[in-house]
Design an enzyme around this catalytic site. Structure first.
Site, PDB file in Angstrom:
ATOM      1  N   ARG A  81       0.859  -1.190   0.000  1.00  0.00           N
ATOM      2  CA  ARG A  81       0.000   0.000   0.000  1.00  0.00           C
ATOM      3  C   ARG A  81       0.889   1.231   0.000  1.00  0.00           C
ATOM      4  O   ARG A  81       2.011   1.209   0.532  1.00  0.00           O
ATOM      5  CB  ARG A  81      -0.871   0.013   1.268  1.00  0.00           C
ATOM      6  N   HIS A 132      -1.748   0.814  -9.870  1.00  0.00           N
ATOM      7  CA  HIS A 132      -2.397  -0.175  -8.983  1.00  0.00           C
ATOM      8  C   HIS A 132      -3.016  -1.316  -9.799  1.00  0.00           C
ATOM      9  O   HIS A 132      -4.204  -1.617  -9.675  1.00  0.00           O
ATOM     10  CB  HIS A 132      -3.441   0.497  -8.079  1.00  0.00           C
TER      11      HIS A 132
END
Ligand code: GLV
Length: 276
Positions: free
Chosen positions: A191, A239
């Protein structure tokens, strides 16, 4: 939703904070992905409702493909060959032997272990690190904060696959980078909040780290004027390292829907105290 009372199961990704409170009869809250920090950080979430997440072979495979690509591209110096090619330069560059190239996987859960074993099968010298002990029959495994430096000392390519928790936030910082050998490379597929962005830029600009492949960011989409886009040692992807596969994930989501509405034990339930 016309009738919030009728909703028993919530399937969420990036939901507006506070929205879950509106459904008084929820029996289960499911993440649409492997990560659950978007659910745990919503403090209005009804605490008595269990949380589940997706654990999926396709998600693991996708992650292994991305990381393998990043590792091989760095290891075989494709970036340098691209620069040479722009100058029509035909020049042989040295690389270390695959068995001495240390790949360190931070996070040794479902996905981390799978990725570690694929890289080890390929011939890399792989180590894993996690908070607590885990089964690790095919690679070296370090656990606990007192073994973190030993793990970093033998890591030429660091892959972050940790869940985001208060303990792992900002873990990719100057202290961590300084424990890695000079010239080490970073792949962050955990993350964005694992990484202290200024510390990475400093480590790259000083030459201590040689490059970074980043798929996750504190702010997504990464703002157009963010310095990562133009940094010559950083590669940005949006992502996409591994994306939930609707066909396979829906099977376990439906299974959990049935279990929740029948009052049976759920699969892939999150340990809320641990944070994953
Ligand atoms: C993706 O980031 C996921 O958590 O599945």
């Amino acid at each position: 939703v016309d009738d919030p009372d009728a909703v028993e199961f919530a399937l969420c990704w990036d939901q507006p904070m506070g929205v879950l409170e509106r459904f008084p009869n929820l029996k289960c809250i499911s993440s649409l992905g492997a990560g659950v920090e978007h659910l745990l950080s919503d403090h209005t979430r009804p605490e008595e409702v269990p949380l589940v997440r997706v654990v999926d072979e396709h998600l693991k495979q996708g992650m292994a493909e991305y990381v393998m690509h990043g590792v091989l591209e760095h290891f075989r110096r494709f970036d340098d060959y691209r620069s040479q090619a722009k100058l029509s330069q035909w020049k042989y560059l040295k690389i270390p032997h695959i068995e001495v190239s240390g790949i360190g996987i931070m996070g040794f859960g479902e996905i981390g272990r799978f990725v570690a074993y694929r890289l080890a099968d390929f011939g890399f010298n792989v180590s894993g690190w996690s908070r607590g002990p885990k089964p690790a029959d095919q690679v070296r495994h370090f656990f606990g904060s007192d073994k973190f430096n030993d793990f970093l000392n033998c890591t030429d390519i660091l892959v972050c696959l940790l869940p985001l928790t208060p303990e792992t936030e900002n873990i990719l910082d100057t202290r961590t980078f300084n424990q890695m050998p000079k010239g080490a490379f970073l792949i962050n597929v955990g993350r964005g909040a694992h990484l202290v962005e200024d510390d990475l830029v400093k480590a790259l600009d000083s030459g201590h780290l040689s490059g970074a492949l980043l798929d996750v960011f504190r702010e997504e989409p990464l703002p157009e004027d963010h310095p990562f886009w133009s940094h010559e040692k950083i590669t940005v992807t949006p992502h996409i390292a591994s994306v939930t596969n609707a066909a396979t994930a829906s099977i376990q989501i439906i299974e959990n829907y049935r279990r929740a509405t029948d009052g049976r034990p759920l699969i892939h339930q999150v340990d809320v105290g641990r944070g994953y």
